[in-house]
Design a protein around this motif. Structure first.
Motif, PDB file in Angstrom:
ATOM      1  N   ILE A 123       0.867  -1.189   0.000  1.00 23.96           N
ATOM      2  CA  ILE A 123       0.000   0.000   0.000  1.00 23.96           C
ATOM      3  C   ILE A 123       0.896   1.229   0.000  1.00 23.96           C
ATOM      4  CG2 ILE A 123      -1.716   1.298   1.318  1.00 23.96           C
ATOM      5  CD1 ILE A 123      -2.755  -1.391   2.392  1.00 23.96           C
TER       6      ILE A 123
ATOM      7  N   ALA B 282       2.750   3.304  -3.359  1.00 26.69           N
ATOM      8  CA  ALA B 282       3.758   2.898  -4.351  1.00 26.69           C
ATOM      9  C   ALA B 282       4.624   4.089  -4.765  1.00 26.69           C
ATOM     10  CB  ALA B 282       3.076   2.265  -5.559  1.00 26.69           C
TER      11      ALA B 282
ATOM     12  N   LEU C  35       8.321   6.299  -3.541  1.00 19.85           N
ATOM     13  CA  LEU C  35       9.738   5.907  -3.525  1.00 19.85           C
ATOM     14  C   LEU C  35       9.962   4.620  -2.737  1.00 19.85           C
ATOM     15  CD1 LEU C  35      11.831   9.157  -2.869  1.00 19.85           C
ATOM     16  CD2 LEU C  35      11.626   7.812  -4.978  1.00 19.85           C
TER      17      LEU C  35
ATOM     18  N   GLY D 263       7.603   2.453  -1.499  1.00 21.06           N
ATOM     19  CA  GLY D 263       6.747   1.348  -1.928  1.00 21.06           C
ATOM     20  C   GLY D 263       7.309   0.672  -3.174  1.00 21.06           C
TER      21      GLY D 263
ATOM     22  N   MET E  32      -3.212   5.535  -4.082  1.00 20.13           N
ATOM     23  CA  MET E  32      -4.301   6.482  -4.369  1.00 20.13           C
ATOM     24  C   MET E  32      -4.218   6.930  -5.824  1.00 20.13           C
ATOM     25  SD  MET E  32      -5.924   7.066  -1.543  1.00 20.13           S
ATOM     26  CE  MET E  32      -6.510   8.658  -1.067  1.00 20.13           C
TER      27      MET E  32
ATOM     28  N   ALA F  64       3.497   1.514   2.859  1.00 20.42           N
ATOM     29  CA  ALA F  64       4.529   2.503   2.527  1.00 20.42           C
ATOM     30  C   ALA F  64       3.877   3.790   2.021  1.00 20.42           C
ATOM     31  CB  ALA F  64       5.495   1.933   1.488  1.00 20.42           C
TER      32      ALA F  64
ATOM     33  N   PRO G 184       1.971   7.601   3.159  1.00 18.85           N
ATOM     34  CA  PRO G 184       2.506   8.651   4.049  1.00 18.85           C
ATOM     35  C   PRO G 184       2.258   8.376   5.542  1.00 18.85           C
ATOM     36  CG  PRO G 184       1.374   9.627   2.173  1.00 18.85           C
ATOM     37  CD  PRO G 184       1.081   8.167   2.123  1.00 18.85           C
TER      38      PRO G 184
ATOM     39  N   GLU H 118       5.994   0.895   7.315  1.00 21.09           N
ATOM     40  CA  GLU H 118       7.126   1.824   7.264  1.00 21.09           C
ATOM     41  C   GLU H 118       7.131   2.689   8.516  1.00 21.09           C
ATOM     42  OE1 GLU H 118       9.820   2.607   6.208  1.00 21.09           O
ATOM     43  OE2 GLU H 118       9.991   1.174   4.592  1.00 21.09           O
TER      44      GLU H 118
ATOM     45  N   HIS I 195      14.902   7.375  12.968  1.00 25.76           N
ATOM     46  CA  HIS I 195      15.803   6.258  12.647  1.00 25.76           C
ATOM     47  C   HIS I 195      16.934   6.183  13.674  1.00 25.76           C
ATOM     48  CE1 HIS I 195      14.531   4.363   8.968  1.00 25.76           C
ATOM     49  NE2 HIS I 195      14.460   5.493   8.301  1.00 25.76           N
TER      50      HIS I 195
ATOM     51  N   TYR J  35      17.217  -3.348   3.833  1.00 28.68           N
ATOM     52  CA  TYR J  35      15.797  -3.514   3.473  1.00 28.68           C
ATOM     53  C   TYR J  35      15.514  -4.972   3.099  1.00 28.68           C
ATOM     54  CZ  TYR J  35      15.350   1.598   3.124  1.00 28.68           C
ATOM     55  OH  TYR J  35      15.340   2.940   3.395  1.00 28.68           O
TER      56      TYR J  35
HETATM   57  N1  LIG Z   1      12.590   3.204   6.118  1.00 32.20           N
HETATM   58  C1  LIG Z   1      13.111   4.206   5.448  1.00 32.20           C
HETATM   59  O1  LIG Z   1      14.311   4.322   5.327  1.00 32.20           O
HETATM   60  C2  LIG Z   1      12.213   5.209   4.791  1.00 32.20           C
HETATM   61  C3  LIG Z   1      12.741   6.051   3.806  1.00 32.20           C
HETATM   62  C4  LIG Z   1      11.870   6.938   3.183  1.00 32.20           C
HETATM   63  C5  LIG Z   1      10.542   7.000   3.539  1.00 32.20           C
HETATM   64  N2  LIG Z   1      10.073   6.180   4.510  1.00 32.20           N
HETATM   65  C6  LIG Z   1       8.647   6.231   4.911  1.00 32.20           C
HETATM   66  O2  LIG Z   1       7.892   5.623   3.863  1.00 32.20           O
HETATM   67  C7  LIG Z   1       6.646   6.304   3.700  1.00 32.20           C
HETATM   68  C8  LIG Z   1       6.501   6.688   2.237  1.00 32.20           C
HETATM   69  O3  LIG Z   1       7.558   7.566   1.892  1.00 32.20           O
HETATM   70  P1  LIG Z   1       7.917   7.852   0.355  1.00 32.20           P
HETATM   71  O4  LIG Z   1       9.181   8.631   0.380  1.00 32.20           O
HETATM   72  O5  LIG Z   1       7.829   6.619  -0.427  1.00 32.20           O
HETATM   73  O6  LIG Z   1       6.694   8.829  -0.045  1.00 32.20           O
HETATM   74  P2  LIG Z   1       6.097   9.092  -1.501  1.00 32.20           P
HETATM   75  O7  LIG Z   1       5.369  10.391  -1.384  1.00 32.20           O
HETATM   76  O8  LIG Z   1       7.152   8.922  -2.541  1.00 32.20           O
HETATM   77  O9  LIG Z   1       5.035   7.910  -1.700  1.00 32.20           O
HETATM   78  C9  LIG Z   1       3.832   7.796  -0.988  1.00 32.20           C
HETATM   79  C10 LIG Z   1       2.811   7.141  -1.936  1.00 32.20           C
HETATM   80  O10 LIG Z   1       1.640   6.822  -1.171  1.00 32.20           O
HETATM   81  C11 LIG Z   1       0.500   7.156  -1.960  1.00 32.20           C
HETATM   82  N3  LIG Z   1      -0.626   7.334  -1.030  1.00 32.20           N
HETATM   83  C12 LIG Z   1      -0.954   8.438  -0.291  1.00 32.20           C
HETATM   84  N4  LIG Z   1      -1.998   8.158   0.515  1.00 32.20           N
HETATM   85  C13 LIG Z   1      -2.348   6.866   0.268  1.00 32.20           C
HETATM   86  C14 LIG Z   1      -3.338   5.995   0.790  1.00 32.20           C
HETATM   87  N5  LIG Z   1      -4.200   6.402   1.740  1.00 32.20           N
HETATM   88  N6  LIG Z   1      -3.422   4.733   0.295  1.00 32.20           N
HETATM   89  C15 LIG Z   1      -2.572   4.306  -0.673  1.00 32.20           C
HETATM   90  N7  LIG Z   1      -1.599   5.092  -1.198  1.00 32.20           N
HETATM   91  C16 LIG Z   1      -1.488   6.340  -0.723  1.00 32.20           C
HETATM   92  C17 LIG Z   1       0.898   8.372  -2.757  1.00 32.20           C
HETATM   93  O11 LIG Z   1       0.100   8.524  -3.925  1.00 32.20           O
HETATM   94  C18 LIG Z   1       2.366   8.057  -3.075  1.00 32.20           C
HETATM   95  O12 LIG Z   1       2.511   7.364  -4.315  1.00 32.20           O
HETATM   96  C19 LIG Z   1       6.682   7.492   4.655  1.00 32.20           C
HETATM   97  O13 LIG Z   1       5.908   7.205   5.794  1.00 32.20           O
HETATM   98  C20 LIG Z   1       8.132   7.640   5.031  1.00 32.20           C
HETATM   99  O14 LIG Z   1       8.324   8.097   6.375  1.00 32.20           O
HETATM  100  C21 LIG Z   1      10.878   5.277   5.118  1.00 32.20           C
END
Ligand SMILES: NC(=O)c1ccc[n+]([C@@H]2O[C@H](COP(=O)([O-])OP(=O)(O)OC[C@H]3O[C@@H](n4cnc5c(N)ncnc54)[C@H](O)[C@@H]3O)[C@@H](O)[C@H]2O)c1
Length: 340
Positions: free
Chosen positions: A7, A9, A11, A13, A35, A71, A73, A94, A175, A275
């Motif tokens: 859930i 997709a 960066l 996801g 979404m 993954a 927000p 995440e 982190h 990861y």
């Molecule tokens: N573990 C790590 O190292 C790490 C690194 C970066 C980000 N993150 C976490 O991962 C999460 C995502 O970050 P990102 O950088 O991929 O963000 P991103 O903005 O690139 O991707 C988020 C995706 O979620 C979608 N989305 C939004 N609401 C949604 C919903 N209700 N249902 C389904 N899809 C939905 C968006 O359309 C978008 O494609 C964040 O919570 C961030 O804190 C973790």
């Protein structure tokens, strides 16, 4: 074959989708949900996923989905984790579980009520070899009593122009909060937060000094506008010596009277192996029901949120803030996994 849904997709996801598709024998990428339907389709096409969706709750309910990776927000993590718990499905969520410690407690309650752990949190630094070796150096006793841990988290530049020092603490620093708690095996008791002055309007680095219940000092620098590259460093100092993380680079270039190694632009390359290890442990958790020994759980998510809240308050007030947690529920000491 374990059927996994992703859930969100974006960066992260997309990265998870590739790991499930390529690096997890025994798992099948069943659904990619976003979404943004075009985003879901593009990631599903690239990973040969079975289906796409734009409705996360419908995906969690599907009979052909055994496990979920969240993954999307931050604000969606707690509600979607609770939906997975209610559906009896293990979830790799995440980080953070929530930016609100109160909301973390709600997820803890939901898990306690159902009587089994369902939520593994994506604090993947715990699976990085450098932190594994630091932890081993402490548990084996070679480093002697731990005294200090110094941590640096540097990004090229802030993701958004309106990024603030408080966001450095609530978005980037968790982190470090999690992995330091994990390596030292103790809890933080207080935090101060400071910022130097920059010459422009970009967010300046945040430097925190934290005390632990075992009398250690921990420094954490979060510099979201470091300009030169993605760079995470850590050094654990004990009474018998110190163990520090090396810059991870496969090659060094020697030219024109100089020697250099490259930095990644972001975290994905640096932590790819972590990861993969994390997601393999998640798959084993789904298959066996045994919660992985080193993974973060909802309690760890609550602790990271409490420390971040105190850190943000320390920065806003300029005052040292106590870090006060509820007692750790016995439920998390036992690490009881969801039934296989
Ligand atoms: N573990 C790590 O190292 C790490 C690194 C970066 C980000 N993150 C976490 O991962 C999460 C995502 O970050 P990102 O950088 O991929 O963000 P991103 O903005 O690139 O991707 C988020 C995706 O979620 C979608 N989305 C939004 N609401 C949604 C919903 N209700 N249902 C389904 N899809 C939905 C968006 O359309 C978008 O494609 C964040 O919570 C961030 O804190 C973790």
């Amino acid at each position: 074959m374990t059927r996994v849904a992703i859930i969100g997709a974006g960066l992260m996801g997309e990265d998870h989708a590739h790991i499930v598709a390529q690096d997890l024998p025994g798992a099948r990428l069943q659904v990619v949900c976003d979404m943004d339907a075009a985003r879901a389709k593009s990631v599903a096409d690239a990973t040969d996923a079975g289906d796409i969706s734009s409705d996360p709750h419908a995906v969690i309910a599907r009979a052909d989905v055994d496990a979920v990776i969240v993954a999307s927000p931050d604000f969606t993590h707690a509600p979607l984790s609770k939906a997975c718990i209610a559906a009896g499905k293990p979830v790799l969520c995440e980080k953070p579980l929530s930016q609100s410690s109160v909301e973390c407690l709600e997820v803890i309650e939901a898990e306690k009520n159902i009587g089994k752990q369902h939520v593994m949190l994506g604090f993947m630094r715990r699976f990085d070899q450098s932190y594994i070796e630091m932890r081993q150096a402490l548990t084996s006793g070679v480093l002697g009593r731990p005294l200090m841990m110094h941590n640096f988290h540097r990004n090229v530049e802030t993701p958004a122009a309106d990024f603030t020092g408080a966001m450095a603490i609530t978005n980037s620093a968790p982190h470090e909060f999690d992995v330091v708690r994990h390596v030292l095996g103790t809890e933080f008791t207080s935090v101060t937060a400071h910022q130097p002055r920059r010459s422009d309007d970009r967010v300046a680095p945040v430097v925190m000094v934290l005390e632990t219940a075992d009398g250690q000092l921990v420094t954490i620098e979060i510099n979201n506008n470091a300009a030169y590259g993605y760079d995470v460093r850590a050094e654990l100092v004990g009474e018998a010596g110190s163990i520090a993380m090396n810059n991870v680079a496969y090659t060094r270039t020697d030219m024109k009277l100089a020697s250099g190694t490259r930095y990644d632009a972001d975290w994905r390359g640096r932590y790819h192996e972590a990861y993969v290890r994390q997601n393999r442990d998640f798959l084993r958790f789904v298959e066996t029901g045994n919660f992985p020994e080193i993974a973060s759980d909802c309690w760890d998510g609550y602790c990271a949120a409490i420390v971040a809240e105190a850190g943000a308050k320390a920065l806003a007030t300029g005052q040292k803030q106590p870090i006060t947690m509820i007692p750790k529920p016995d439920f998390y000491a036992a690490k009881t996994g969801v039934a296989a």
